[in-house]
Design a protein around this motif. Structure first.
Motif, PDB file in Angstrom:
ATOM      1  N   LEU A 164       9.941  27.440  51.411  1.00  0.00           N
ATOM      2  CA  LEU A 164       9.146  28.636  51.123  1.00  0.00           C
ATOM      3  C   LEU A 164       7.704  28.269  50.798  1.00  0.00           C
ATOM      4  N   GLU A 195      10.488  34.972  49.226  1.00  0.00           N
ATOM      5  CA  GLU A 195      11.174  34.994  50.525  1.00  0.00           C
ATOM      6  C   GLU A 195      10.467  35.934  51.496  1.00  0.00           C
ATOM      7  N   ALA A 213       7.070  34.348  52.517  1.00  0.00           N
ATOM      8  CA  ALA A 213       7.238  33.245  53.464  1.00  0.00           C
ATOM      9  C   ALA A 213       7.637  33.752  54.845  1.00  0.00           C
TER      10      ALA A 213
END
Length: 207
Positions: free
Chosen positions: A110, A34, A37
């Protein structure tokens, strides 16, 4: 004379602290992806990753010595690997199944953001170049199975340029989804499979 016998003890399922450790590692991987990304690899903060995973920074350094090591473990464990489609009986069916599986991977929000950044980092860092190569090799190994099956069936010439064939299989779909941000429909994938097969059958390694 008594013979020595090795007794293999069955592996026990992890429990208690071991389960919590496995769950925490998985949470760290998710948080790392996370963060990657959202901000790009160069701006990853391990402190933020730890907070997102509900852990302390020490939990990361007990497992990984650097961001590069963390990235390699996360990619190997969770991301970018396509389950190899079973033998569908024909090159067209195999290629279509491969493209469908690849579409599933590439449509993940992602992964679509991480992959271009991974390629960019590979141009700047030896460690990330190694990781980028491992990701590419995993995809090519699966695609090679399809090529070998087709040769055994007589659908492709044994002298086909395999390296170029391995480039051809994922390239159009990758371009559409990762570069252009377009997710093709099932019918578009079927048309791409037919076009890819025509290109593969036209290939022969130069003498």
């Amino acid at each position: 004379m008594e013979r020595n016998r090795s007794v293999e003890k069955p592996r026990r399922k992890p429990s208690g602290a071991a389960v919590k450790s496995v769950e925490l590692t998985a949470a760290l991987y998710r948080a790392f992806f996370e963060e990657w990304a959202e901000r790009g690899f160069a701006a990853i903060s391990l402190e933020r990753v730890a907070v997102k995973a509900g852990a302390g920074k020490a939990a990361i350094y007990r497992r990984f010595s650097s961001r590069q090591e963390f990235a390699a473990a996360a990619v190997s464990e969770l991301g970018l690997i396509i389950a190899m489609p079973e033998n569908r009986g024909s090159l067209e069916a195999d290629v279509l199944a491969f493209l469908i599986r690849l579409r599933v991977v590439l449509r993940h929000s992602l992964i679509r953001r991480i992959l271009p950044d991974l390629h960019a980092e590979a141009a700047r860092s030896v460690e990330m170049r190694v990781l980028n190569s491992k990701v590419a090799e995993a995809r090519r190994a699966q695609a090679q199975v399809i090529i070998e099956r087709a040769i055994e069936r007589g659908e492709l010439d044994p002298d086909v340029d395999k390296e170029l064939a391995l480039d051809l299989l994922p390239a159009p779909l990758y371009w559409r989804m990762v570069v252009l941000g377009i997710t093709p429909t099932r019918s578009q994938l079927a048309a791409e499979a037919v076009a890819t097969i025509a290109a593969l059958q036209a290939l022969a390694r130069p003498s």
